[in-house]
Enzyme design. Structure first.
Site, PDB file in Angstrom:
ATOM      1  N   ARG A   5     -14.027  24.406  18.075  1.00 44.49           N
ATOM      2  CA  ARG A   5     -14.838  23.845  16.977  1.00 44.49           C
ATOM      3  C   ARG A   5     -14.397  24.347  15.597  1.00 44.49           C
ATOM      4  NH1 ARG A   5     -18.821  24.569  20.841  1.00 44.49           N
ATOM      5  NH2 ARG A   5     -19.293  22.584  21.839  1.00 44.49           N
TER       6      ARG A   5
ATOM      7  N   LYS B 253      -7.497  16.715   4.490  1.00 37.23           N
ATOM      8  CA  LYS B 253      -7.541  15.540   5.373  1.00 37.23           C
ATOM      9  C   LYS B 253      -6.584  15.778   6.530  1.00 37.23           C
ATOM     10  CE  LYS B 253      -8.676  11.761   2.260  1.00 37.23           C
ATOM     11  NZ  LYS B 253      -8.176  10.493   1.733  1.00 37.23           N
TER      12      LYS B 253
ATOM     13  N   GLU C  66       4.578   9.986  -5.053  1.00 43.98           N
ATOM     14  CA  GLU C  66       3.229  10.576  -5.142  1.00 43.98           C
ATOM     15  C   GLU C  66       3.104  11.421  -6.415  1.00 43.98           C
ATOM     16  OE1 GLU C  66       0.840   9.711  -3.199  1.00 43.98           O
ATOM     17  OE2 GLU C  66       1.627   9.281  -1.194  1.00 43.98           O
TER      18      GLU C  66
ATOM     19  N   LYS D   3      -4.686  17.543  -7.637  1.00 45.96           N
ATOM     20  CA  LYS D   3      -5.373  17.312  -6.358  1.00 45.96           C
ATOM     21  C   LYS D   3      -6.472  18.363  -6.168  1.00 45.96           C
ATOM     22  CE  LYS D   3      -4.975  15.489  -1.900  1.00 45.96           C
ATOM     23  NZ  LYS D   3      -4.163  15.177  -0.752  1.00 45.96           N
TER      24      LYS D   3
ATOM     25  N   GLU E  50     -14.191  12.320  -0.477  1.00 45.04           N
ATOM     26  CA  GLU E  50     -13.839  10.993  -0.973  1.00 45.04           C
ATOM     27  C   GLU E  50     -15.025  10.045  -1.046  1.00 45.04           C
ATOM     28  OE1 GLU E  50      -9.917   9.660   0.122  1.00 45.04           O
ATOM     29  OE2 GLU E  50     -10.535   7.587  -0.094  1.00 45.04           O
TER      30      GLU E  50
ATOM     31  N   ARG F 278     -12.193  11.022  -5.580  1.00 44.10           N
ATOM     32  CA  ARG F 278     -10.985  11.249  -4.783  1.00 44.10           C
ATOM     33  C   ARG F 278     -10.272   9.931  -4.439  1.00 44.10           C
ATOM     34  NH1 ARG F 278     -10.172  15.581   0.221  1.00 44.10           N
ATOM     35  NH2 ARG F 278      -8.003  15.038   0.600  1.00 44.10           N
TER      36      ARG F 278
ATOM     37  N   ASN G 245      -5.742   7.122  -4.259  1.00 41.25           N
ATOM     38  CA  ASN G 245      -5.170   6.013  -3.487  1.00 41.25           C
ATOM     39  C   ASN G 245      -4.429   5.024  -4.381  1.00 41.25           C
ATOM     40  OD1 ASN G 245      -6.224   6.983  -1.058  1.00 41.25           O
ATOM     41  ND2 ASN G 245      -8.224   6.084  -1.551  1.00 41.25           N
TER      42      ASN G 245
ATOM     43  N   HIS H  72      -1.799   2.716  -3.081  1.00 36.02           N
ATOM     44  CA  HIS H  72      -1.810   2.822  -1.614  1.00 36.02           C
ATOM     45  C   HIS H  72      -2.326   1.577  -0.893  1.00 36.02           C
ATOM     46  CE1 HIS H  72      -0.780   6.914  -2.430  1.00 36.02           C
ATOM     47  NE2 HIS H  72      -0.782   7.244  -1.153  1.00 36.02           N
TER      48      HIS H  72
ATOM     49  N   HIS I 148      -0.106   0.624   2.152  1.00 34.86           N
ATOM     50  CA  HIS I 148      -0.536   0.666   3.558  1.00 34.86           C
ATOM     51  C   HIS I 148      -0.252  -0.664   4.255  1.00 34.86           C
ATOM     52  CE1 HIS I 148      -3.442   4.198   2.651  1.00 34.86           C
ATOM     53  NE2 HIS I 148      -2.266   4.629   3.066  1.00 34.86           N
TER      54      HIS I 148
ATOM     55  N   HIS J 251       6.603   6.182   3.543  1.00 36.01           N
ATOM     56  CA  HIS J 251       5.310   6.072   2.870  1.00 36.01           C
ATOM     57  C   HIS J 251       5.498   6.106   1.342  1.00 36.01           C
ATOM     58  CE1 HIS J 251       1.063   6.658   2.073  1.00 36.01           C
ATOM     59  NE2 HIS J 251       1.328   7.786   1.430  1.00 36.01           N
TER      60      HIS J 251
HETATM   61  N1  LIG Z   1      -3.523  14.604   4.725  1.00 33.77           N
HETATM   62  C1  LIG Z   1      -3.293  13.962   3.620  1.00 33.77           C
HETATM   63  O1  LIG Z   1      -4.025  14.054   2.651  1.00 33.77           O
HETATM   64  C2  LIG Z   1      -2.049  13.117   3.528  1.00 33.77           C
HETATM   65  C3  LIG Z   1      -1.629  12.644   2.279  1.00 33.77           C
HETATM   66  C4  LIG Z   1      -0.453  11.918   2.225  1.00 33.77           C
HETATM   67  C5  LIG Z   1       0.272  11.663   3.377  1.00 33.77           C
HETATM   68  N2  LIG Z   1      -0.185  12.130   4.571  1.00 33.77           N
HETATM   69  C6  LIG Z   1       0.573  11.890   5.808  1.00 33.77           C
HETATM   70  O2  LIG Z   1       1.831  12.537   5.696  1.00 33.77           O
HETATM   71  C7  LIG Z   1       2.744  11.873   6.550  1.00 33.77           C
HETATM   72  C8  LIG Z   1       4.054  11.718   5.835  1.00 33.77           C
HETATM   73  O3  LIG Z   1       4.524  13.012   5.520  1.00 33.77           O
HETATM   74  P1  LIG Z   1       6.071  13.275   5.191  1.00 33.77           P
HETATM   75  O4  LIG Z   1       6.546  12.275   4.232  1.00 33.77           O
HETATM   76  O5  LIG Z   1       6.172  14.704   4.852  1.00 33.77           O
HETATM   77  O6  LIG Z   1       6.791  12.890   6.554  1.00 33.77           O
HETATM   78  P2  LIG Z   1       7.187  13.729   7.859  1.00 33.77           P
HETATM   79  O7  LIG Z   1       6.254  14.829   8.099  1.00 33.77           O
HETATM   80  O8  LIG Z   1       7.400  12.736   8.934  1.00 33.77           O
HETATM   81  O9  LIG Z   1       8.596  14.332   7.434  1.00 33.77           O
HETATM   82  C9  LIG Z   1       9.672  13.445   7.192  1.00 33.77           C
HETATM   83  C10 LIG Z   1      10.921  13.872   7.985  1.00 33.77           C
HETATM   84  O10 LIG Z   1      11.505  14.979   7.335  1.00 33.77           O
HETATM   85  C11 LIG Z   1      11.727  16.030   8.274  1.00 33.77           C
HETATM   86  N3  LIG Z   1      11.593  17.263   7.511  1.00 33.77           N
HETATM   87  C12 LIG Z   1      10.474  17.793   7.004  1.00 33.77           C
HETATM   88  N4  LIG Z   1      10.761  18.860   6.252  1.00 33.77           N
HETATM   89  C13 LIG Z   1      12.095  19.022   6.293  1.00 33.77           C
HETATM   90  C14 LIG Z   1      12.995  19.947   5.705  1.00 33.77           C
HETATM   91  N5  LIG Z   1      12.593  20.888   4.863  1.00 33.77           N
HETATM   92  N6  LIG Z   1      14.296  19.834   6.001  1.00 33.77           N
HETATM   93  C15 LIG Z   1      14.755  18.844   6.829  1.00 33.77           C
HETATM   94  N7  LIG Z   1      13.940  17.921   7.367  1.00 33.77           N
HETATM   95  C16 LIG Z   1      12.640  18.013   7.118  1.00 33.77           C
HETATM   96  C17 LIG Z   1      10.706  15.825   9.345  1.00 33.77           C
HETATM   97  O11 LIG Z   1      11.144  16.387  10.551  1.00 33.77           O
HETATM   98  C18 LIG Z   1      10.633  14.322   9.409  1.00 33.77           C
HETATM   99  O12 LIG Z   1      11.663  13.817  10.229  1.00 33.77           O
HETATM  100  C19 LIG Z   1       2.101  10.570   6.946  1.00 33.77           C
HETATM  101  O13 LIG Z   1       1.689  10.650   8.288  1.00 33.77           O
HETATM  102  C20 LIG Z   1       0.893  10.462   6.030  1.00 33.77           C
HETATM  103  O14 LIG Z   1      -0.182   9.774   6.650  1.00 33.77           O
HETATM  104  C21 LIG Z   1      -1.314  12.851   4.670  1.00 33.77           C
END
Ligand SMILES: NC(=O)c1ccc[n+]([C@@H]2O[C@H](COP(=O)([O-])OP(=O)(O)OC[C@H]3O[C@@H](n4cnc5c(N)ncnc54)[C@H](O)[C@@H]3O)[C@@H](O)[C@H]2O)c1
Length: 524
Positions: free
Chosen positions: A287, A309, A351, A393, A403, A407, A411, A414, A418, A431
């Site tokens: 939990r 999130k 972003e 942020k 949100e 917040r 978006n 977005h 999306h 993304h």
């Molecule tokens: N929680 C939130 O508020 C929030 C906000 C925005 C996005 N997200 C989520 O984040 C995700 C996208 O994140 P992302 O763009 O970081 O993608 P990701 O986590 O898939 O990373 C992209 C790629 O880069 C590689 N990678 C990461 N760091 C590396 C490094 N230092 N060196 C070499 N390779 C590396 C990973 O293995 C992956 O293949 C989505 O699922 C999205 O929904 C969440």
């Protein structure tokens, strides 16, 4: 630099403040003394004659004037100065706010029967101190650093404050759940020391992926083991396709097999995918256990690691199952970006542009000045961009954690993004790239709504172009992509809350039906 010292009476604010001012060659101010000089009355007299509320108002206005007049200095605050939320927020924005702490015995010894301390007069000192500590716990937690002074000399405390202030963490003030975001170069090695600050940690579950693990995650596991932690290391498959319930299950089982308990922590080392999965697993294991993030993509540093999130994808869409679970620490080391594919780094810049447009003119102008350096991935410009975006942020999350209103501005870009991602099956486009296209579209919609002049649209598009991001909207305005607009979980009934950017700093939500939005998106 302004350094504010807060804490209960006897915590050492004045003594340490003077030692710190000498060490850092900064002027020293004692807020209570300043008020006494201005009013011609002692703090005790003001409390007795005018009451606590009137005193707090005086205190706040004296503080505001001091901040206005002094760009740097060490300021010892009165013990209750941080009790007002607005004052705390002002202090966190205006400088480095440090809470000094000490055991009740030590406080009582230092206070020496409470002479001249209004809230301690006529009462049992220890009981009163305990009461104040309880009442003020949430307010004192909202700071950039907390230092226990019980066994330290004032000089030693001053040294620690000075070193912490140099690291300039961003605080996300959420009462007892307040956490700090550290941003710097080569700071991942401080992880083990930062984990120590959480007290006795029974075990650590470090979650990473098979791309980040060999590069960075395994070395961090080794550093944590080297200082005596029991570390279970989990490497998931990389990328969005791994953001599934199966991955969460892998984390849950690794944790439970390792005998994780309530004083264990989960550490996510990776991009947004690893962070969201590690965060969700931490939110649900027993939990809720603490989660710490070491983001390794630019996107994760500027966006996903801050704000709490968490979640995973299902066949119904992205992030539809999740939970809010704030991290206890975020450590952004720009050095880890050196192994990130340039296209992934650029995706994170979308972003950053989004955040700057929400933040205001100064942030957008700084990005324009830094655009070439950012496109090349230079560290100084990247650090500035992360600090701006993470700072924004933090401010927004503090005001609207779940949100319910503000917040939603994050978006920006977005809604179409999306739809583009969903229509491509979450594989064809990153993304951040989709957000870039979505931002240009949002600017055009704003123009149609009369919120943004054509020059504003061009300005945003030019900046995104210079950062190497896609900005062509037309290929994504067909029926297939736009049919996914309705699947956005930010939709409220028949209407979408569309984030419409005006000039930088003037971004607002406009409720639109899907039909209205489709027409506006297609208008030129
Ligand atoms: N929680 C939130 O508020 C929030 C906000 C925005 C996005 N997200 C989520 O984040 C995700 C996208 O994140 P992302 O763009 O970081 O993608 P990701 O986590 O898939 O990373 C992209 C790629 O880069 C590689 N990678 C990461 N760091 C590396 C490094 N230092 N060196 C070499 N390779 C590396 C990973 O293995 C992956 O293949 C989505 O699922 C999205 O929904 C969440």
């Amino acid at each position: 630099m302004r350094i504010f010292l807060s804490g209960l009476m006897g915590a050492g604010k004045s003594t340490v403040g003077k030692a710190l001012a000498t060490r850092a060659s900064l002027p020293y101010f004692d807020l209570d003394e300043l008020i006494a000089r201005e009013t011609g009355c002692s703090v005790s007299e003001l409390f007795r004659d005018r009451g606590e509320d009137a005193f707090r108002a005086l205190e706040q206005s004296a503080l505001e004037r001091l901040i206005e007049a002094q760009a740097s200095g060490v300021i010892a605050l009165g013990g209750g100065a941080v009790l007002r939320r607005e004052t705390r927020r002002k202090l966190l924005e205006a400088g480095f706010l440090c809470t000094l702490e000490a055991s009740t015995d030590e406080l009582a010894r230092r206070v020496a029967e409470g002479q001249g301390r209004p809230l301690l007069e006529h009462s049992d000192v220890r009981a009163r101190l305990e009461g104040l500590r309880r009442d003020r716990a949430e307010a004192y937690a909202e700071c950039h650093a907390r230092i226990d002074t019980t066994h330290l000399t004032p000089e030693r405390v001053a040294k620690q404050i000075w070193e912490s202030a140099q690291q300039a963490p961003i605080a996300v003030p959420l009462g007892a759940r307040t956490y700090r975001v550290f941003i710097g170069s080569d700071i991942r090695h401080t992880l083990a020391a930062r984990v120590q600050e959480f007290g006795s940690i029974s075990s650590i579950l470090l979650v990473t992926d098979t791309q980040v693990g060999p590069q960075w995650g395994r070395a961090l596991s080794a550093e944590l083991r080297a200082v005596g932690h029991a570390v279970t290391h989990v490497e998931l498959a990389p990328g969005e396709s791994a953001k599934t319930l199966e991955s969460v299950d892998t984390i849950w089982n690794a944790a439970l097999d390792a005998g994780l308990d309530r004083s264990s922590v989960v550490i996510g080392v990776g991009g947004g995918v690893v962070g969201d999965l590690a965060g969700f697993a931490a939110a649900t294991l027993l939990r809720g256990v603490k989660v710490l993030h070491v983001p390794t993509t630019l996107l994760a540093m500027v966006d996903s690691a801050v704000g709490g999130k968490t979640g995973f994808d299902t066949r119904h869409g992205k992030n539809l199952i999740g939970a809010f679970h704030q991290p206890s620490l975020v450590l952004c080391d720009v050095q880890v970006l050196s192994t990130l594919a340039p296209a992934e780094r650029r995706a994170g810049l979308a972003e950053v542009v989004k955040s700057a447009w929400i933040d205001g003119e100064a942030a957008v102008a700084q990005l324009e000045a830094d655009a070439d350096a950012l496109a090349r991935g230079e560290q100084a410009a990247t650090l500035r961009a992360i600090r701006m975006a993470a700072g924004l942020k933090a401010r927004i999350v503090t005001q609207d954690e779940r949100e319910e209103s503000l917040r939603a501005l994050l978006n920006l870009g977005h809604t179409l993004a999306h739809a583009i991602e969903a229509s491509s099956g979450y594989g064809g486009i990153r993304h951040g790239e989709a957000v870039s296209i979505g931002m240009v579209a949002a600017c055009r919609v704003s123009h149609q709504l009369g919120r943004l002049a054509p020059e504003g649209v061009q300005r945003a598009q030019r900046l995104l172009d210079r950062l190497g991001l896609p900005t062509e909207v037309e290929p994504y305005l067909g029926d297939r992509v736009l049919s996914f607009l309705g699947a956005d979980k930010k939709r409220k009934g028949a209407k979408v809350s569309y984030v419409a950017p005006g000039l930088p700093g003037d971004v607002t939500l406009v409720p639109l039906t899907l039909n209205e939005l489709t027409v506006l998106l297609r208008q030129r």
